[in-house]
Design an enzyme around this catalytic site. Structure first.
Site, PDB file in Angstrom:
ATOM      1  N   ASP A 169       0.843  -1.196   0.000  1.00  0.00           N
ATOM      2  CA  ASP A 169       0.000   0.000   0.000  1.00  0.00           C
ATOM      3  C   ASP A 169       0.877   1.245   0.000  1.00  0.00           C
ATOM      4  O   ASP A 169       1.984   1.219  -0.540  1.00  0.00           O
ATOM      5  CB  ASP A 169      -0.938  -0.054   1.221  1.00  0.00           C
ATOM      6  CG  ASP A 169      -2.284   0.588   0.952  1.00  0.00           C
ATOM      7  OD1 ASP A 169      -2.300   1.802   0.703  1.00  0.00           O
ATOM      8  OD2 ASP A 169      -3.304  -0.116   0.983  1.00  0.00           O
ATOM      9  N   HIS A 224      -3.832   6.156   3.447  1.00  0.00           N
ATOM     10  CA  HIS A 224      -4.484   4.953   2.907  1.00  0.00           C
ATOM     11  C   HIS A 224      -3.853   3.684   3.471  1.00  0.00           C
ATOM     12  O   HIS A 224      -4.540   2.773   3.937  1.00  0.00           O
ATOM     13  CB  HIS A 224      -4.361   4.992   1.377  1.00  0.00           C
ATOM     14  CG  HIS A 224      -5.183   3.985   0.645  1.00  0.00           C
ATOM     15  ND1 HIS A 224      -4.761   2.678   0.448  1.00  0.00           N
ATOM     16  CD2 HIS A 224      -6.393   4.067   0.050  1.00  0.00           C
ATOM     17  CE1 HIS A 224      -5.689   2.022  -0.239  1.00  0.00           C
ATOM     18  NE2 HIS A 224      -6.688   2.849  -0.499  1.00  0.00           N
ATOM     19  N   SER A 548     -10.910  -0.895  -1.205  1.00  0.00           N
ATOM     20  CA  SER A 548      -9.643  -0.888  -0.456  1.00  0.00           C
ATOM     21  C   SER A 548      -9.869  -1.182   1.015  1.00  0.00           C
ATOM     22  O   SER A 548      -9.030  -1.790   1.660  1.00  0.00           O
ATOM     23  CB  SER A 548      -8.993   0.496  -0.516  1.00  0.00           C
ATOM     24  OG  SER A 548      -8.309   0.681  -1.701  1.00  0.00           O
TER      25      SER A 548
END
Ligand SMILES: *[C@@H]1O[C@H](CO)[C@@H](O)[C@H](O)[C@H]1NC(C)=O
Ligand SMILES: *[C@@H]1O[C@H](CO)[C@@H](O)[C@H](O)[C@H]1NC(C)=O
Ligand SMILES: *[C@@H]1O[C@H](CO)[C@@H](O)[C@H](O)[C@H]1NC(C)=O
Ligand SMILES: *[C@@H]1O[C@H](CO)[C@@H](O)[C@H](O)[C@H]1NC(C)=O
Ligand SMILES: *[C@@H]1O[C@H](CO)[C@@H](O)[C@H](O)[C@H]1NC(C)=O
Length: 771
Positions: A169, A224, A548
């Site tokens: 990620d 994220h 996600s």
């Protein structure tokens, strides 16, 4: 030789990250299907002479002593460099950007098209493809999928103790309280990873590496990666909330598991080569599960031209399950990404939690909505004039800054697409224009999927479908409304789950004979870790939405299963997750609904159903698939060359392997053509529970007939295998493109569900795909 090795070592592992100017040249706004150009492209100007980044796949070395896994890094570098015309480009920059070892034999390098043609002539060359850019899929959940502290699955698996989840990620905020390692043991002996740069590791965060060009820190710049990592395996943190909403103890799905973070993304864009390098490192380091919340824009390139599909195959070969997001390009059909059969593909659904807020109209109507607004800072109990303009130029509230234009008014707006733009509009209304509050009516195509945003106080988000006559009423002069912010978080909100509009849908264009996505997990308004670490200053947790966010939930469940069943194959873990799902929605009214709440979601939207962590621990029976089964499937459906490019095992020849059509792959879902001629499929079940008698039943709507043999299966021992044969025939009624049902195997203590989908126009045994 020694000095050459040192030079090569430097090239690959010290100079490599900063020198790949490739990644930084790829802005997210650029059309992402075009291959990336390096920043020194100007030194070559004629067409076909521009430098590009190519990923080159090689056959394994023929010398048996230099077997792929046995060669050290320096030897790999030297071998790879032997394919390149020169070590440096005209601009004096090293050509070799990445060197892969575990995922496959191959490298990423800067070449012109003409140079690539020369490389392709060398012995050992297998295939090349231009590097592409992929995107992160951004747009109390453990309880919702069957976990609770101090009992059941969590205590049975010690919260995932001893298992390592590799998260590919945007990096990690190592200061986050969810990464505290209280009650976590040191990593297992097999762990070979490490922490790079300034990242502070402990027994929770055991590895952190970066593969992003020009960035030697695995630290997270956009949040994220921290969000997905803490969702998968964040430790317990007491009293988390955002503005008092969703209060409680935060925890990842496998709070006892270790995390290894591989940074492959920056500014929400991720290059193939960085992802591959990260997968390579994760497999080599010894992770048990790889979580990839990244998807590609176009998913119709053949598998043997998709480096991530190839990398995931190698992971599977090493017993590592790759869990990846379906993508956020729904609800259009065939928008699915990461759809290879050896990947567990995750779609996103809602959670049974809401943050209600309402607009009361003076005519007595109530408009229900939701809001993340800080309840303590929001006004209520007062009527204010409403303002809405139907004028196409004004309905999105893109008003000029006129001081005090809306003082004392509640402004009603239609949502515009584009998050940044939306935020700027609302800030302007509440700022200079001095509005009392804003009611934002969501886009019609979003249905009931309200992606909540923290817009600040006095903002309510309303789905188009419940806006009722709010628009019309607010347009009239003299009408008034009141914003009512309930100071509560509603649990057991109904109906849930609902498939999120953005969750990418099947069918897969590359494998139309497999139902994708595989599974649904919470991915709407998920609260997890962010870049903040300090509670006193600002929230350390943040809401995000996307497939996600759904993906790490399933990665966490896979880690719990791995902890409980260390010897299971990647396919067995996947089968356990897929055959034990929840298909019913929580209002007792039937199956999981699609985003408009009008129809039940199809298998192409919700996959096998909502992941159920509790049931997945003890599935009873599994549909196992070995690496050689996948290879037979690749041979039958795609042919020898693609098979070899994907499997990378030269000793496997299609001629030595049995035929395995898409329908015959022992997948935990069944896809057959819908045709009057009977079509037969076989599935093999392995008993992973106690000796038990199972009844075999099929539920399929009328126009389709399914016969199954045998009707009963007795498994005398754990590990026993037995086959069942299904014969399907039928026709469509009223032009439906497909008809769905279920194959159930039921014992006194277990219930194993497999989906059956009969599709009109699906070719008989297999499909040819372009090479
Ligand atoms: C979905 O399909 C519609 C109509 O075919 C198209 O206009 C739209 O751009 C598609 N959306 C996405 C996200 O691809
Ligand atoms: C909401 O509840 C919290 C704690 O229960 C309280 O401190 C706060 O004042 C309440 N806010 C409103 C607007 O009622
Ligand atoms: C969206 O709102 C408009 C106006 O209220 C209404 O006519 C339309 O049916 C709504 N769409 C959906 C899908 O509910
Ligand atoms: C719109 O609102 C006006 C005033 O409240 C009302 O008279 C009219 O019937 C409404 N029209 C519709 C279509 O709801
Ligand atoms: C279990 O044993 C019975 C009796 O020996 C046999 O018929 C059956 O095939 C066995 N089941 C399996 C799954 O091997």
């Amino acid at each position: 030789m020694v000095s050459f090795k040192i030079l090569c070592f430097l090239l690959c592992f010290i100079l490599a990250p900063p020198l790949s100017t490739v990644d930084s040249a790829d802005k997210p706004s650029k059309p992402t299907t075009s291959p990336s150009l390096t920043s020194h492209a100007q030194s070559k100007t004629h067409p076909g002479e521009e430098y590009r980044t190519y990923i080159i796949l090689l056959w394994p070395p023929t010398d048996p002593e230099a077997s792929a896994m046995g060669m050290d890094e320096a030897a790999h570098c030297a071998w790879y460099e032997s394919f390149l015309p020169t070590k440096l480009t005209d601009a004096g920059e090293p050509r070799l950007l990445r060197s892969y070892r575990f995922v496959f034999n191959g490298f990423a390098a800067t070449l012109t098209e003409a140079e690539l043609k020369m490389v392709a002539k060398k012995r050992g060359f297998l295939r090349s493809f231009p590097d592409r850019v992929r995107h992160l899929c951004t747009t109390y959940t453990p309880e919702f999928i069957g976990l609770s502290k101090g009992k059941g699955v969590w205590s049975d698996t010690n919260y995932g103790k001893g298992v390592i989840i590799g998260v590919i990620d945007s990096g990690i905020n190592d200061q986050h309280p969810s990464l505290d390692d209280h009650d976590i043991m040191p990593p297992p002996m097999k762990w070979k990873g490490s922490c790079q740069g300034n990242i502070r590791c402990n027994n929770k965060l055991i590895g952190a590496k970066t593969f992003v060009a020009g960035d030697d820190q695995a630290s997270d710049q956009n949040g994220h990666g921290t969000h997905t990592a803490t969702t998968a395996a964040g430790n317990f943190v007491e009293y988390t909330s955002l503005h008092g909403l969703a209060p409680g103890t935060a925890a990842g799905v496998a709070p006892g598991a270790h995390l290894a973070v591989y940074k492959a993304c920056q500014d929400l864009s991720c290059n193939d080569q960085a992802i591959l390098h990260a997968m390579d490192a994760a497999i080599g380091d010894g992770v048990d599960v790889i979580s990839v919340s990244i998807s590609k824009r176009l998913s119709n390139i053949p598998y043997d031209h998709d480096p991530v599909a190839i990398g995931a195959f190698t992971a599977m070969w090493h017993g590592v399950l790759v869990v990846a997001s379906a993508g956020n390009r729904g609800p259009n059909a065939s928008s699915i990404a990461n759809d290879t059969p050896w990947i567990l593909t995750v779609g996103a659904g809602s959670v049974d939690r809401s943050f209600p807020a309402q607009v009361w109209l003076q005519n007595g109507d109530t408009v229900p909505g939701e809001s993340l607004a800080d309840r303590t800072a929001s006004t209520s109990d007062e009527w204010f004039p409403l303002h809405y303009s139907n004028d196409p130029a004004q309905r999105y509230c893109n008003y000029p800054e006129i001081e005090g234009q809306f003082t004392g008014k509640i402004v009603v707006c239609d949502a515009s697409s584009g998050q940044k733009r939306q935020r700027a509009i609302i800030e302007n209304l509440l700022g200079d224009n001095d509005a009392e509050g804003v009611v934002l009516i969501d886009l019609e195509e979003h249905g009931y999927t309200t992606i909540l945003q923290d817009y600040g106080p006095n903002v309510i988000q309303v789905p188009n479908a419940t806006a009722g006559n709010l628009r019309n009423y607010s347009m009239s002069e003299g009408t008034k409304g009141m914003m009512v912010f309930r100071n509560e978080t509603v649990l057991q909100a109904i109906p849930a789950p609902v498939v999120a509009h953005f969750s990418s849908r099947g069918p897969s264009l590359r494998s139309p004979g497999l139902i994708k996505p595989d599974i649904l997990a919470p991915g709407l308004n998920i609260l997890a870790g962010t870049l903040r670490a300090d509670f006193s200053e600002a929230p350390a947790f943040q809401f995000r939405s996307g497939t996600s966010m759904a993906t790490p939930h399933v990665s966490g469940v896979a880690a719990l299963i791995r902890s409980r069943h260390p010897d299971w194959s990647a396919a067995a873990i996947k089968s356990a997750i897929m055959t034990t799902t929840t298909l019913e929605r929580n209002d007792g009214g039937g199956y999981i609904l699609d985003h408009h709440l009008k129809e039940e979601a199809s298998g192409y939207a919700r996959g096998a159903g909502l992941v159920n962590a509790k049931m997945a621990m003890d599935p009873g029976l599994i549909y196992d698939i070995s690496a050689s089964d996948y290879v037979s499937y690749l041979c039958t459906v795609f042919g020898e060359a693609p098979q070899q490019a994907i499997s990378r095992i030269p000793s496997w020849r299609c001629s030595d392997l049995p035929q395995t059509s898409e329908a015959m792959l022992n997948y935990p879902s069944i896809t057959v053509p819908l045709q009057p001629t009977p079509f037969t499929v076989v599935r093999t079940l392995t008993n992973v529970g106690p000796p038990e008698l199972y009844a075999v039943t099929v539920f399929m709507p009328e126009p389709v007939t399914v016969t199954v043999f045998p009707r009963w299966l007795f498994f005398n021992n754990t590990g026993d295998r037995a086959a069942i044969t299904l014969t399907v025939s039928g026709h469509t009624s009223n032009g439906q493109p497909f008809i769905e049902g279920n194959l159930m195997l039921s014992s006194l203590t277990h219930s194993v569900r497999n989906r059956i989908i009969a599709v009109v126009g699906l070719g008989g045994t297999h499909h040819e795909h372009g090479a």
